[in-house]
Scaffold this motif. Structure first.
Motif, PDB file in Angstrom:
ATOM      1  N   TRP A 112      -6.737 -10.712  15.644  1.00  0.00           N
ATOM      2  CA  TRP A 112      -6.822 -10.736  14.187  1.00  0.00           C
ATOM      3  C   TRP A 112      -5.478 -10.292  13.605  1.00  0.00           C
ATOM      4  CZ3 TRP A 112     -10.998 -12.223  11.139  1.00  0.00           C
ATOM      5  CH2 TRP A 112     -12.191 -12.482  11.829  1.00  0.00           C
ATOM      6  N   GLN A 113      -5.103 -10.912  12.506  1.00  0.00           N
ATOM      7  CA  GLN A 113      -3.828 -10.609  11.856  1.00  0.00           C
ATOM      8  C   GLN A 113      -4.089 -10.067  10.463  1.00  0.00           C
ATOM      9  OE1 GLN A 113      -1.246 -13.997  11.555  1.00  0.00           O
ATOM     10  NE2 GLN A 113       0.538 -12.811  10.948  1.00  0.00           N
ATOM     11  N   ARG A 114      -3.401  -8.978  10.139  1.00  0.00           N
ATOM     12  CA  ARG A 114      -3.572  -8.363   8.826  1.00  0.00           C
ATOM     13  C   ARG A 114      -3.023  -9.287   7.732  1.00  0.00           C
ATOM     14  NH1 ARG A 114      -4.825  -3.303   8.067  1.00  0.00           N
ATOM     15  NH2 ARG A 114      -4.225  -2.773  10.209  1.00  0.00           N
ATOM     16  N   LEU A 115      -3.784  -9.474   6.663  1.00  0.00           N
ATOM     17  CA  LEU A 115      -3.330 -10.318   5.562  1.00  0.00           C
ATOM     18  C   LEU A 115      -2.307  -9.584   4.704  1.00  0.00           C
ATOM     19  CD1 LEU A 115      -6.645 -11.950   4.270  1.00  0.00           C
ATOM     20  CD2 LEU A 115      -4.989 -12.871   5.898  1.00  0.00           C
ATOM     21  N   HIS A 173      -4.950  -3.448   3.582  1.00  0.00           N
ATOM     22  CA  HIS A 173      -5.528  -2.356   4.355  1.00  0.00           C
ATOM     23  C   HIS A 173      -6.769  -2.793   5.124  1.00  0.00           C
ATOM     24  CE1 HIS A 173      -2.734   0.416   2.631  1.00  0.00           C
ATOM     25  NE2 HIS A 173      -3.204   0.297   1.400  1.00  0.00           N
ATOM     26  N   HIS A 174      -7.519  -3.743   4.555  1.00  0.00           N
ATOM     27  CA  HIS A 174      -8.820  -4.053   5.161  1.00  0.00           C
ATOM     28  C   HIS A 174      -9.140  -5.547   5.151  1.00  0.00           C
ATOM     29  CE1 HIS A 174      -9.545  -3.305   0.809  1.00  0.00           C
ATOM     30  NE2 HIS A 174     -10.318  -4.379   0.932  1.00  0.00           N
ATOM     31  N   ARG A 222     -11.198   3.211  11.281  1.00  0.00           N
ATOM     32  CA  ARG A 222     -10.894   3.523   9.890  1.00  0.00           C
ATOM     33  C   ARG A 222     -10.037   4.782   9.850  1.00  0.00           C
ATOM     34  NH1 ARG A 222     -14.915   0.528   7.061  1.00  0.00           N
ATOM     35  NH2 ARG A 222     -16.581  -0.178   8.462  1.00  0.00           N
ATOM     36  N   GLU A 223      -8.732   4.597   9.906  1.00  0.00           N
ATOM     37  CA  GLU A 223      -7.798   5.710   9.852  1.00  0.00           C
ATOM     38  C   GLU A 223      -7.196   5.738   8.451  1.00  0.00           C
ATOM     39  OE1 GLU A 223      -4.985   5.200  12.949  1.00  0.00           O
ATOM     40  OE2 GLU A 223      -6.477   5.293  14.567  1.00  0.00           O
ATOM     41  N   GLY A 224      -7.722   6.627   7.633  1.00  0.00           N
ATOM     42  CA  GLY A 224      -7.303   6.648   6.242  1.00  0.00           C
ATOM     43  C   GLY A 224      -7.721   5.364   5.558  1.00  0.00           C
ATOM     44  N   ASP A 225      -6.815   4.811   4.793  1.00  0.00           N
ATOM     45  CA  ASP A 225      -7.124   3.575   4.080  1.00  0.00           C
ATOM     46  C   ASP A 225      -6.871   2.330   4.926  1.00  0.00           C
ATOM     47  OD1 ASP A 225      -7.853   4.937   1.779  1.00  0.00           O
ATOM     48  OD2 ASP A 225      -5.799   4.927   0.985  1.00  0.00           O
ATOM     49  N   GLU A 226      -6.157   2.466   6.057  1.00  0.00           N
ATOM     50  CA  GLU A 226      -5.790   1.295   6.855  1.00  0.00           C
ATOM     51  C   GLU A 226      -6.750   1.122   8.020  1.00  0.00           C
ATOM     52  OE1 GLU A 226      -1.597   0.019   7.394  1.00  0.00           O
ATOM     53  OE2 GLU A 226      -1.992   0.515   9.494  1.00  0.00           O
ATOM     54  N   HIS A 227      -7.418  -0.020   8.044  1.00  0.00           N
ATOM     55  CA  HIS A 227      -8.399  -0.299   9.086  1.00  0.00           C
ATOM     56  C   HIS A 227      -7.791  -1.169  10.177  1.00  0.00           C
ATOM     57  CE1 HIS A 227     -11.792   0.276   5.881  1.00  0.00           C
ATOM     58  NE2 HIS A 227     -11.089   1.372   6.108  1.00  0.00           N
ATOM     59  N   ARG A 228      -8.382  -1.074  11.386  1.00  0.00           N
ATOM     60  CA  ARG A 228      -7.992  -1.920  12.506  1.00  0.00           C
ATOM     61  C   ARG A 228      -9.247  -2.513  13.136  1.00  0.00           C
ATOM     62  NH1 ARG A 228      -6.374   0.494  16.637  1.00  0.00           N
ATOM     63  NH2 ARG A 228      -6.766   2.660  16.034  1.00  0.00           N
ATOM     64  N   ILE A 229      -9.131  -3.759  13.594  1.00  0.00           N
ATOM     65  CA  ILE A 229     -10.266  -4.472  14.190  1.00  0.00           C
ATOM     66  C   ILE A 229     -10.030  -4.656  15.678  1.00  0.00           C
ATOM     67  CG2 ILE A 229     -11.485  -6.684  14.318  1.00  0.00           C
ATOM     68  CD1 ILE A 229     -11.096  -7.042  11.378  1.00  0.00           C
ATOM     69  N   THR A 230     -11.066  -4.362  16.464  1.00  0.00           N
ATOM     70  CA  THR A 230     -11.118  -4.746  17.873  1.00  0.00           C
ATOM     71  C   THR A 230     -12.316  -5.657  18.036  1.00  0.00           C
ATOM     72  OG1 THR A 230     -10.169  -2.618  18.541  1.00  0.00           O
ATOM     73  CG2 THR A 230     -11.236  -3.936  20.252  1.00  0.00           C
ATOM     74  N   ASP A 231     -12.080  -6.901  18.424  1.00  0.00           N
ATOM     75  CA  ASP A 231     -13.124  -7.935  18.469  1.00  0.00           C
ATOM     76  C   ASP A 231     -13.237  -8.441  19.904  1.00  0.00           C
ATOM     77  OD1 ASP A 231     -14.867 -10.021  18.068  1.00  0.00           O
ATOM     78  OD2 ASP A 231     -13.625 -11.080  16.612  1.00  0.00           O
ATOM     79  N   LEU A 232     -14.366  -8.135  20.554  1.00  0.00           N
ATOM     80  CA  LEU A 232     -14.505  -8.381  21.985  1.00  0.00           C
ATOM     81  C   LEU A 232     -15.717  -9.238  22.316  1.00  0.00           C
ATOM     82  CD1 LEU A 232     -13.960  -4.724  23.296  1.00  0.00           C
ATOM     83  CD2 LEU A 232     -12.219  -6.474  22.868  1.00  0.00           C
ATOM     84  N   ASN A 233     -15.615  -9.938  23.424  1.00  0.00           N
ATOM     85  CA  ASN A 233     -16.740 -10.607  24.064  1.00  0.00           C
ATOM     86  C   ASN A 233     -16.814 -10.050  25.489  1.00  0.00           C
ATOM     87  OD1 ASN A 233     -18.886 -12.461  24.188  1.00  0.00           O
ATOM     88  ND2 ASN A 233     -17.596 -14.021  25.106  1.00  0.00           N
ATOM     89  N   VAL A 234     -17.888  -9.334  25.799  1.00  0.00           N
ATOM     90  CA  VAL A 234     -17.976  -8.567  27.041  1.00  0.00           C
ATOM     91  C   VAL A 234     -19.125  -9.093  27.891  1.00  0.00           C
ATOM     92  CG1 VAL A 234     -18.180  -6.266  28.057  1.00  0.00           C
ATOM     93  CG2 VAL A 234     -17.145  -6.545  25.780  1.00  0.00           C
ATOM     94  N   SER A 235     -18.834  -9.412  29.143  1.00  0.00           N
ATOM     95  CA  SER A 235     -19.858  -9.878  30.080  1.00  0.00           C
ATOM     96  C   SER A 235     -19.884  -8.959  31.295  1.00  0.00           C
ATOM     97  CB  SER A 235     -19.584 -11.319  30.528  1.00  0.00           C
ATOM     98  OG  SER A 235     -19.699 -12.215  29.443  1.00  0.00           O
ATOM     99  N   VAL A 236     -21.094  -8.553  31.678  1.00  0.00           N
ATOM    100  CA  VAL A 236     -21.310  -7.659  32.818  1.00  0.00           C
ATOM    101  C   VAL A 236     -22.078  -8.418  33.889  1.00  0.00           C
ATOM    102  CG1 VAL A 236     -22.403  -5.521  33.606  1.00  0.00           C
ATOM    103  CG2 VAL A 236     -21.323  -5.622  31.341  1.00  0.00           C
ATOM    104  N   SER A 237     -21.670  -8.246  35.141  1.00  0.00           N
ATOM    105  CA  SER A 237     -22.377  -8.859  36.267  1.00  0.00           C
ATOM    106  C   SER A 237     -22.444  -7.832  37.395  1.00  0.00           C
ATOM    107  CB  SER A 237     -21.639 -10.113  36.740  1.00  0.00           C
ATOM    108  OG  SER A 237     -22.334 -10.744  37.783  1.00  0.00           O
ATOM    109  N   LEU A 238     -23.671  -7.561  37.888  1.00  0.00           N
ATOM    110  CA  LEU A 238     -23.894  -6.525  38.886  1.00  0.00           C
ATOM    111  C   LEU A 238     -24.449  -7.129  40.170  1.00  0.00           C
ATOM    112  CD1 LEU A 238     -25.611  -3.824  36.614  1.00  0.00           C
ATOM    113  CD2 LEU A 238     -23.162  -4.184  37.022  1.00  0.00           C
ATOM    114  N   SER A 239     -24.111  -6.514  41.299  1.00  0.00           N
ATOM    115  CA  SER A 239     -24.631  -6.944  42.599  1.00  0.00           C
ATOM    116  C   SER A 239     -24.932  -5.709  43.435  1.00  0.00           C
ATOM    117  CB  SER A 239     -23.622  -7.845  43.323  1.00  0.00           C
ATOM    118  OG  SER A 239     -22.392  -7.160  43.518  1.00  0.00           O
ATOM    119  N   GLY A 240     -25.767  -5.888  44.465  1.00  0.00           N
ATOM    120  CA  GLY A 240     -26.108  -4.759  45.326  1.00  0.00           C
ATOM    121  C   GLY A 240     -27.418  -4.986  46.054  1.00  0.00           C
TER     122      GLY A 240
END
Length: 290
Positions: free
Chosen positions: A105-108, A116-117, A22-40
């Motif tokens: 995502w594309q701004r309308l 803005h949002h 939320r930078e001033g009146d103009e918002h930006r979206i980051t939309d993620l799907n995150v997967s973690v896999s660990l070994s050891g």
């Protein structure tokens, strides 16, 4: 005969993270799907049930969200931060793999002006990265998935073997359509990730649209080659191209001709063309693709 524990990993898959800047009146979206896999050093939990070396998958989920709090940035950098954290903060963890999918995502436009949002999901493909870190070296993959493209002409398919089971007619003019799933391997981890992605994506599209195709395999090679020509940091490209068949519809039962205008878009079955294009001096992939 002895029974032993083989390779294993565990993690938290498909954490859906949405960040609103939320930078001033103009918002930006980051939309993620995150997967973690660990070994050891995970033998004890498999063999005896002891969990003293197991970082809970719920903790992994919380870390994914906490690391997004101060900004995601480029998804490759975000994945690298997470992977390095899991390995360096846990003595029992020797390798971390983080995969991130970034949904566009594309701004309308409202009243003729950019909103803005207000946003709509766009269909320009899903940006991806997969990072593997082993405590000393990082391997980074970039890519795009479900990038649907279509040429209405400029594609042929003929000269293939015919046997008793062949019914497909040869054609010198057909629709060529596919949903591009591409991954590319970087030589290092100090890259202009956004610039590399934009150039690779533009190269894929340019090669698809600019290749007079005798086969989808030919188009695949042209697309992979173009990425390697335009992004020097990329050393290998893997492509999976489902052939989205469009069959000319027979309108003769209705007394109508069909001058190459009406097609049936088949859902399945479909041809699946896959291949790898790489530099002949590309360094070993290590665990990047595993």
């Amino acid at each position: 005969m002895a029974i032993v524990l083989g390779d294993n990993r565990y993690g938290k898959a498909e954490n859906r993270v949405v960040r609103v800047d939320r930078e001033g009146d103009e918002h930006r979206i980051t939309d993620l799907n995150v997967s973690v896999s660990l070994s050891g050093d995970m033998s004890d939990t498999h063999l005896t049930g002891a969990n003293d070396k197991v970082l809970a998958t719920d903790t992994q989920k919380n870390t994914v969200f906490a690391f997004a709090r101060d900004g995601v940035g480029e998804i490759e950098d975000y994945a690298l931060r997470l992977a390095r954290h899991f390995v360096t903060s846990q003595e029992s963890i020797h390798g971390a793999r983080v995969r991130v999918e970034s949904y566009p995502w594309q701004r309308l436009t409202v009243g003729g002006q950019p909103a803005h949002h207000s946003f709509a999901r766009s269909g320009g493909g899903t940006r991806t990265t997969t990072v593997h870190y082993d405590g000393e070296q990082a391997w980074v993959l970039g890519g795009v998935e479900d990038l649907t493209v279509l040429n209405t002409t400029g594609s042929e398919f003929w000269g293939f073997p015919r046997d008793g089971y062949t019914t497909l007619p040869e054609t010198k003019d057909r629709i060529l359509a596919t949903a591009v799933n591409a991954s590319w391997r970087f030589a290092g981890d100090d890259v202009d990730w956004a610039g590399a992605y934009d150039t690779a994506l533009a190269s894929l599209l340019d090669a698809f649209g600019g290749t007079h195709s005798q086969s989808l395999q030919q188009t695949l090679y042209a697309m992979g080659s173009r990425v390697l020509e335009t992004v020097p940091e990329i050393v290998e490209v893997r492509l999976s191209l489902p052939n989205k068949h469009h069959f000319l519809t027979d309108l003769s039962p209705f007394g109508l001709d069909n001058p190459g205008a009406i097609f049936h878009a088949a859902d399945r079955p479909y041809g699946l063309i896959e291949g790898t294009v790489l530099r002949d001096d590309a360094p070993a992939a290590g665990p990047a693709w595993s």
